[in-house]
Design an enzyme around this catalytic site. Structure first.
Site, PDB file in Angstrom:
ATOM      1  CG  ASP A  20      -2.083  14.926  -4.499  1.00  0.00           C
ATOM      2  OD1 ASP A  20      -3.071  14.331  -4.043  1.00  0.00           O
ATOM      3  OD2 ASP A  20      -1.596  14.683  -5.629  1.00  0.00           O
ATOM      4  CG  HIS A  58      -6.467   9.785   0.596  1.00  0.00           C
ATOM      5  ND1 HIS A  58      -6.657   8.482   0.186  1.00  0.00           N
ATOM      6  CD2 HIS A  58      -6.775  10.561  -0.478  1.00  0.00           C
ATOM      7  CE1 HIS A  58      -7.047   8.473  -1.073  1.00  0.00           C
ATOM      8  NE2 HIS A  58      -7.136   9.727  -1.509  1.00  0.00           N
ATOM      9  CB  CYS A  72      -0.915  -0.004   1.222  1.00  0.00           C
ATOM     10  SG  CYS A  72      -1.829   1.547   1.406  1.00  0.00           S
ATOM     11  CG  HIS A  87      -4.444  -0.487   4.926  1.00  0.00           C
ATOM     12  ND1 HIS A  87      -3.986   0.183   3.819  1.00  0.00           N
ATOM     13  CD2 HIS A  87      -5.441  -1.299   4.491  1.00  0.00           C
ATOM     14  CE1 HIS A  87      -4.666  -0.214   2.758  1.00  0.00           C
ATOM     15  NE2 HIS A  87      -5.556  -1.121   3.133  1.00  0.00           N
TER      16      HIS A  87
HETATM   17  P1  5GP Z   1      -7.806   9.756  -4.603  1.00  0.00           P
HETATM   18  O1  5GP Z   1      -7.897   9.799  -6.104  1.00  0.00           O
HETATM   19  O2  5GP Z   1      -7.657   8.317  -4.129  1.00  0.00           O
HETATM   20  O3  5GP Z   1      -8.887  10.499  -3.890  1.00  0.00           O
HETATM   21  O4  5GP Z   1      -6.487  10.528  -4.218  1.00  0.00           O
HETATM   22  C1  5GP Z   1      -5.202   9.977  -4.353  1.00  0.00           C
HETATM   23  C2  5GP Z   1      -4.221  11.106  -4.442  1.00  0.00           C
HETATM   24  O5  5GP Z   1      -2.923  10.584  -4.244  1.00  0.00           O
HETATM   25  C3  5GP Z   1      -4.211  11.796  -5.813  1.00  0.00           C
HETATM   26  O6  5GP Z   1      -4.511  13.176  -5.663  1.00  0.00           O
HETATM   27  C4  5GP Z   1      -2.778  11.571  -6.317  1.00  0.00           C
HETATM   28  O7  5GP Z   1      -2.248  12.676  -7.015  1.00  0.00           O
HETATM   29  C5  5GP Z   1      -2.012  11.279  -5.041  1.00  0.00           C
HETATM   30  N1  5GP Z   1      -0.853  10.428  -5.222  1.00  0.00           N
HETATM   31  C6  5GP Z   1      -0.776   9.312  -5.999  1.00  0.00           C
HETATM   32  N2  5GP Z   1       0.439   8.767  -5.906  1.00  0.00           N
HETATM   33  C7  5GP Z   1       1.156   9.548  -5.062  1.00  0.00           C
HETATM   34  C8  5GP Z   1       2.505   9.504  -4.578  1.00  0.00           C
HETATM   35  O8  5GP Z   1       3.296   8.612  -4.899  1.00  0.00           O
HETATM   36  N3  5GP Z   1       2.878  10.486  -3.716  1.00  0.00           N
HETATM   37  C9  5GP Z   1       2.027  11.491  -3.339  1.00  0.00           C
HETATM   38  N4  5GP Z   1       2.502  12.405  -2.501  1.00  0.00           N
HETATM   39  N5  5GP Z   1       0.750  11.568  -3.772  1.00  0.00           N
HETATM   40  C10 5GP Z   1       0.326  10.604  -4.627  1.00  0.00           C
HETATM   41 ZN    ZN Z   2      -2.444   1.439   3.577  1.00  0.00          ZN
END
Ligand code: 5GP
Ligand code: ZN
Length: 116
Positions: free
Chosen positions: A32, A102, A6, A48
């Site tokens: 992000d 998150h 994860c 988690h």
């Molecule tokens: P979701 O789409 O699940 O609501 O949000 C996931 C967020 O995680 C997205 O805004 C994406 O840009 C961010 N994200 C994805 N991979 C990474 C990473 O490796 N590092 C960081 N800091 N953010 C990430």
């Molecule tokens: Zn996790």
């Protein structure tokens, strides 16, 4: 799922790098990687929890702590009084792509409603 599989568990465990901006008892916050606003932070429980649909009574305090941390970071990043958005995407249809709960903290620009 094991923590090694994860991404956000790995960031919480410091085995994956991230630009960490805050740490609390059971939470971590980092930038992000693809910011959608001038300020775009992610507030993540170290435990988690796959999505907000998976929270239980044991998480009641944690949920409050996450909002307090979001508010503290919003003040720290000068998003007050301009305004900010705290977002949880739950499920693929709502845009969730990382299956570890998150909160997005977004601010620094004018936001439209309804969201896309
Ligand atoms: P979701 O789409 O699940 O609501 O949000 C996931 C967020 O995680 C997205 O805004 C994406 O840009 C961010 N994200 C994805 N991979 C990474 C990473 O490796 N590092 C960081 N800091 N953010 C990430
Ligand atoms: Zn996790």
């Amino acid at each position: 799922m094991s923590r090694a599989n994860c991404l956000f568990c790995r960031i919480a465990d410091r085995t994956q790098s991230a630009d960490i901006v805050a740490e609390a008892d059971r939470l971590i916050a980092f930038k992000d990687i693809r910011p959608q606003a001038p300020t775009h932070l992610l507030i993540v429980p170290t435990e988690h929890i796959p999505s907000i649909a998976d929270v239980t009574d044991t998480h009641t305090v944690l949920l409050g702590q996450a909002i307090h941390l979001a508010n503290r970071l919003a003040r720290q990043y000068q998003l007050v009084p301009g305004g900010y958005r705290v977002v949880v995407n739950c499920g693929a249809g709502a845009g969730q792509t990382i299956w570890h709960l998150h909160w997005h903290l977004l601010g620094g620009r004018t936001m439209a409603w309804p969201p896309g």
